[in-house]
Design a protein around this motif. Structure first.
Motif, PDB file in Angstrom:
ATOM      1  N   UNK A 145      -4.503   4.045  -1.354  1.00 46.34           N
ATOM      2  CA  UNK A 145      -3.261   3.437  -1.822  1.00 46.34           C
ATOM      3  C   UNK A 145      -2.996   2.183  -0.995  1.00 46.34           C
ATOM      4  N   UNK A 146      -2.833   1.070  -1.679  1.00 43.35           N
ATOM      5  CA  UNK A 146      -2.584  -0.198  -0.988  1.00 43.35           C
ATOM      6  C   UNK A 146      -1.228  -0.725  -1.418  1.00 43.35           C
ATOM      7  N   UNK A 147      -0.473  -1.251  -0.443  1.00 42.18           N
ATOM      8  CA  UNK A 147       0.818  -1.854  -0.752  1.00 42.18           C
ATOM      9  C   UNK A 147       0.834  -3.251  -0.147  1.00 42.18           C
ATOM     10  N   UNK A 148       1.339  -4.219  -0.885  1.00 47.84           N
ATOM     11  CA  UNK A 148       1.315  -5.578  -0.352  1.00 47.84           C
ATOM     12  C   UNK A 148       2.391  -5.747   0.719  1.00 47.84           C
ATOM     13  N   UNK A 162       6.778   4.697  -1.682  1.00 51.92           N
ATOM     14  CA  UNK A 162       5.878   4.529  -2.824  1.00 51.92           C
ATOM     15  C   UNK A 162       4.526   5.165  -2.527  1.00 51.92           C
ATOM     16  N   UNK A 163       4.049   4.933  -1.320  1.00 52.19           N
ATOM     17  CA  UNK A 163       2.777   5.572  -0.909  1.00 52.19           C
ATOM     18  C   UNK A 163       2.852   7.074  -1.107  1.00 52.19           C
ATOM     19  N   UNK A 164       3.992   7.609  -0.683  1.00 53.34           N
ATOM     20  CA  UNK A 164       4.174   9.050  -0.762  1.00 53.34           C
ATOM     21  C   UNK A 164       4.073   9.551  -2.213  1.00 53.34           C
ATOM     22  N   UNK A 165       4.793   8.851  -3.090  1.00 52.75           N
ATOM     23  CA  UNK A 165       4.802   9.266  -4.503  1.00 52.75           C
ATOM     24  C   UNK A 165       3.394   9.268  -5.073  1.00 52.75           C
ATOM     25  N   UNK A 166       2.661   8.187  -4.821  1.00 52.14           N
ATOM     26  CA  UNK A 166       1.299   8.096  -5.369  1.00 52.14           C
ATOM     27  C   UNK A 166       0.408   9.154  -4.736  1.00 52.14           C
ATOM     28  N   UNK A 167       0.566   9.304  -3.419  1.00 50.08           N
ATOM     29  CA  UNK A 167      -0.248  10.307  -2.722  1.00 50.08           C
ATOM     30  C   UNK A 167      -0.010  11.714  -3.249  1.00 50.08           C
ATOM     31  N   UNK A 182      -6.462   6.220  -7.007  1.00 50.82           N
ATOM     32  CA  UNK A 182      -6.245   4.948  -6.326  1.00 50.82           C
ATOM     33  C   UNK A 182      -4.994   4.297  -6.890  1.00 50.82           C
ATOM     34  N   UNK A 183      -4.325   3.517  -6.076  1.00 50.90           N
ATOM     35  CA  UNK A 183      -3.129   2.840  -6.563  1.00 50.90           C
ATOM     36  C   UNK A 183      -2.836   1.589  -5.759  1.00 50.90           C
ATOM     37  N   UNK A 184      -2.293   0.588  -6.446  1.00 50.11           N
ATOM     38  CA  UNK A 184      -1.841  -0.622  -5.781  1.00 50.11           C
ATOM     39  C   UNK A 184      -0.378  -0.827  -6.129  1.00 50.11           C
ATOM     40  N   UNK A 185       0.432  -1.176  -5.115  1.00 47.17           N
ATOM     41  CA  UNK A 185       1.838  -1.447  -5.380  1.00 47.17           C
ATOM     42  C   UNK A 185       2.160  -2.865  -4.938  1.00 47.17           C
ATOM     43  N   UNK A 186       2.775  -3.630  -5.830  1.00 45.32           N
ATOM     44  CA  UNK A 186       3.120  -5.016  -5.524  1.00 45.32           C
ATOM     45  C   UNK A 186       4.642  -5.159  -5.589  1.00 45.32           C
ATOM     46  N   UNK A 187       5.228  -5.595  -4.487  1.00 39.52           N
ATOM     47  CA  UNK A 187       6.675  -5.854  -4.457  1.00 39.52           C
ATOM     48  C   UNK A 187       6.911  -7.345  -4.621  1.00 39.52           C
ATOM     49  N   UNK A 205      10.102  -1.342   5.242  1.00 36.39           N
ATOM     50  CA  UNK A 205       9.130  -0.309   5.545  1.00 36.39           C
ATOM     51  C   UNK A 205       9.391   0.975   4.764  1.00 36.39           C
ATOM     52  N   UNK A 206      10.667   1.208   4.501  1.00 39.43           N
ATOM     53  CA  UNK A 206      11.079   2.467   3.860  1.00 39.43           C
ATOM     54  C   UNK A 206      10.490   2.602   2.457  1.00 39.43           C
ATOM     55  N   UNK A 207      10.642   1.520   1.666  1.00 37.93           N
ATOM     56  CA  UNK A 207      10.100   1.556   0.308  1.00 37.93           C
ATOM     57  C   UNK A 207       8.592   1.690   0.325  1.00 37.93           C
TER      58      UNK A 207
END
Lengths: 151, 133, 332, 122
Positions: B24-27, B38-43, B50-55, B32-34
């Motif tokens: 899981x990758x987050x940009x 988000x990592x948690x939800x995907x995990x 696999x997942x990518x999150x873009x804010x 930090x909280x979000x």
């Protein structure tokens, strides 16, 4: 010798259809063609603006293009003899039916020959596709308006 | 012929065995909280590998890849994830997609620094995902 | 019905030509001419088909030292294309009195019988008889376009590109002479599979050969060879099995041969063997004529078989009616 | 994971072809009958809403076989019927574009211009 007796002799001598062999060949070659198609979908997704929902169209077009080349060079015929449904069922088989009819009837001119005969073999697929789509959609519409199913 | 068929038959089982890990990758985010949320939800979703999150601003684009043999319920997976993230962060505008195109493009966006570019690209991807055949 | 030819008309000369693929044929060395281009350098397959017929006739005239077309009284020929246009167009160029004959792949023999009758009557000094087929133009008419990737079963046969013609004239000693002929009935045992012509035609061949032998009071062993037209490998086996049931012995069954079954040898890519109006014609009027001339065979029965179907009749669900015509040829 | 994705395309595409082969060999259908049957089957699966999940699962394994042609036409007609009711069933059909058909026509035409039927090779 009557017809029934003859039928017995004929059935005994005529070699049986090699069902299992044909199925394995159809599975492997049909699967391979679909796998090539799958690689093409990734190509279009990665290098062009297509998503998994929209990529079907350019993939089918590319596969038909490949089928045209194979047909033109007389290779699809050989493939068809080996693969049977494995090469007839994928969209390349549809392409082959259209392209081979077009090439074949070139000698009768572009309008009467190519234009008139291009769907000689593949036409029934289009007719049954459209007709069945009509009836299926109609039945679904009726069922929805009766409240039996939802869209 | 038999040997090849047998090998082909066995390969998936090997792959099933070693596919436990998730990426899981987050940009880059300020919050930090979000990020962690988000990592948690995907995990927590074991249908996704696999997942990518873009804010961008208050938008969140999540591109996930479902396990191939679960792809048939792709739409459901998207919906579930979206609901879970929205519940956690009600003020975020969330868009979830399981499409490979979005996953591929967001992979590139993770490295991108320019806010403007990211925002444009996210808009474009959302439009693409909504396109019908 | 058996026709007896008392004057014993002779086959004066033969001409056979074949297409490029027929180089693979075991009869290749007996053909007079083989062309590299299956279209005979013409624009269309059908024009090439017509050229092939003309070429075969020219070869005959050269062999028989005939320089003027007018010296030939009749041209009896047919092919498998709709309305037999290739033969008609070839006849236009040849300018010989012409009757188109159609018995599908049995035309090679039916035309020979008519030519012999005309000779017997004294109506003809020289008559050309025979038939031809060209793979591309026949295949597209009866089955699929050439490049269509359909799967053919093991019973399927390959339409040959070949023409065979014979010049029939008054009896001459030491030349193959026609002594009797049987015009066959149309027999249909209900076969519907257009990829199993051998199975459809075998009963017709059986019927014709049987009635010829009966009317002539002959046994199978009276012949050096009984050669059918294009039953193919599987069709020939069926024919032998039919004769075996009527009590023919193993050594008698060895007498049966089939032009289509032998045409491409053991090559598996041609499935059950060769077929087409040119198959029997090109083998009878090259290989067989030479075997008779050299005295290897003294008495043969040529029984060409024909499947009288059209794509239309097949689509309408009709079974395949078949016919077979036989001629008895001897050499003194 | 990508490998499994391809494997699914291979297996499901191959299985659809096997169904076609069975229709030809066991059902004794001509190729034209077989393909028409498969297209109708695709339409029915689309009506039941099962074909889309199959495409999601197998990708090209479901979009390349001719069954997807029936699916494309039917889902087009159903989508329009949902929006416009009775009229939509007809108009939806004509709004559907299938690249398989259009590309086959275009490439068939081009092929007719450049190729000659080959009867030589076997």
């Amino acid at each position: 010798m009557d017809q029934q007796q003859y039928q017995q002799i004929e059935d005994k001598i005529t070699p049986p259809t090699p069902y299992l062999k044909n199925i394995i060949k159809a599975f492997l070659i049909g699967g391979l063609i679909c796998t090539i198609g799958h690689a093409i979908t990734y190509f279009y997704i990665i290098f062009f603006d297509f998503t998994e929902t929209t990529v079907g169209n350019p993939t089918a077009a590319t596969m038909v293009f490949l089928a045209m080349l194979l047909t033109g060079f007389g290779l699809y015929r050989k493939l068809g003899q080996v693969a049977g449904a494995g090469s007839a069922v994928p969209v390349t088989g549809f392409g082959n039916a259209v392209v081979s009819a077009a090439i074949e009837h070139k000698t009768e001119g572009l309008v009467l020959g190519v234009g008139g005969n291009i769907f000689k073999l593949a036409g029934s697929v289009i007719v049954f596709g459209v007709a069945s789509a009509f009836f299926v959609a109609l039945i679904k519409l009726i069922l929805v308006s009766m409240g039996v199913v939802e869209w | 012929m038999k040997k090849i068929a047998w090998t082909l038959f066995c390969i998936p089982f090997f792959l099933f065995g070693c596919s436990g890990e998730q990426t899981v990758e987050v940009n880059n985010t300020v919050n930090n909280e979000t990020d962690v949320g988000v990592r948690e939800v995907i995990n927590n979703s074991n249908e996704v590998y696999a997942g990518n999150a873009i804010f961008v601003d208050n938008q969140l684009l999540v591109a996930v890849q479902a396990k191939p043999w679960l792809d048939y319920k792709k739409k459901k997976i998207e919906k579930n994830l979206k609901k879970q993230i929205e519940e956690k962060f009600p003020d975020l505008e969330v868009f979830v997609s399981a499409d490979y195109k979005l996953f591929w493009e967001t992979q590139k966006l993770l490295e991108e620094e320019d806010e403007k570019k990211i925002s444009d690209e996210v808009e474009k991807l959302k439009d693409l995902a909504k396109e019908e055949t | 019905m058996v026709i007896l030819f008392n004057t014993k008309p002779s086959i004066i000369a033969c001409g056979s030509v074949a297409g490029p693929l027929e180089k693979k044929s075991v009869f290749y060395s007996y053909f007079d001419s083989v062309v590299e281009d299956e279209r005979w350098n013409q624009q269309t397959n059908e024009q090439g088909h017509a050229m092939m017929i003309q070429e075969a006739c020219k070869i005959i005239m050269k062999k028989a030292n005939i320089t003027n077309n007018l010296d030939i009284d009749y041209f009896l020929s047919g092919d498998l294309v709709n309305q037999m246009t290739p033969t008609n167009f070839a006849a236009r160029e040849l300018a010989i009195s012409f009757i188109g004959m159609f018995s599908a792949c049995a035309t090679s023999v039916s035309s020979l019988i008519v030519a012999s009758l005309l000779t017997e009557l004294g109506a003809s000094k020289y008559a050309i008889a025979g038939s031809s087929s060209q793979h591309n133009s026949i295949e597209r008419q009866f089955r699929y376009p050439i490049d269509y990737g359909g799967q053919k079963p093991e019973t399927a046969q390959w339409t040959v590109t070949a023409a065979g013609y014979a010049l029939v004239g008054k009896h001459q000693p030491n030349l193959p002479s026609i002594v009797a002929g049987t015009i066959g009935k149309v027999v249909d045992y209900g076969e519907v599979n257009p990829f199993h012509m051998g199975g459809a035609m075998a009963p017709a061949a059986f019927d014709t050969i049987q009635s010829h032998l009966k009317k002539r009071n002959q046994k199978i062993s009276d012949y050096d060879v009984i050669m059918t037209g294009d039953l193919g490998k599987i069709g020939l086996k069926i024919l032998k099995a039919m004769f075996a049931q009527t009590g023919a012995k193993q050594e008698e069954l060895e007498i049966f041969r089939d032009a289509g079954a032998e045409f491409y040898g053991e090559d598996k890519s041609f499935q059950s063997g060769a077929s087409g109006a040119g198959c029997s014609a090109s083998v009878y009027y090259s290989y067989m004529e030479q075997q008779l001339k050299t005295g290897r065979y003294k008495r043969v029965l040529l029984c060409a078989t024909g499947a009288l179907l059209s794509p239309l009749s097949f689509q309408q669900g009709e079974s395949i009616p078949c016919t077979a015509h036989a001629v008895e040829i001897t050499v003194e | 994971m990508i490998f499994i994705d391809f494997l699914l395309a291979f297996v499901i595409g191959g299985l659809i072809c096997v169904i076609g082969q069975l229709l030809m060999d066991v059902g004794k259908l001509t190729p034209a009958h077989t393909l028409s049957t498969l297209v109708v089957a695709g339409s029915i699966l689309a009506g039941l809403g099962w074909y889309e999940p199959l495409i999601d699962l197998a990708g090209a394994g479901a979009t390349i076989p001719i069954t997807s042609f029936g699916n494309a036409l039917t889902s087009g007609a159903i989508a329009e019927a949902e929006k416009h009711g009775w009229v939509g069933v007809l108009t939806g059909m004509f709004e559907v574009t299938s690249s398989g058909i259009s590309s086959a026509i275009v490439f068939g035409f081009i092929a007719a211009l450049i190729f000659k039927p080959k009867g030589k090779v076997n």
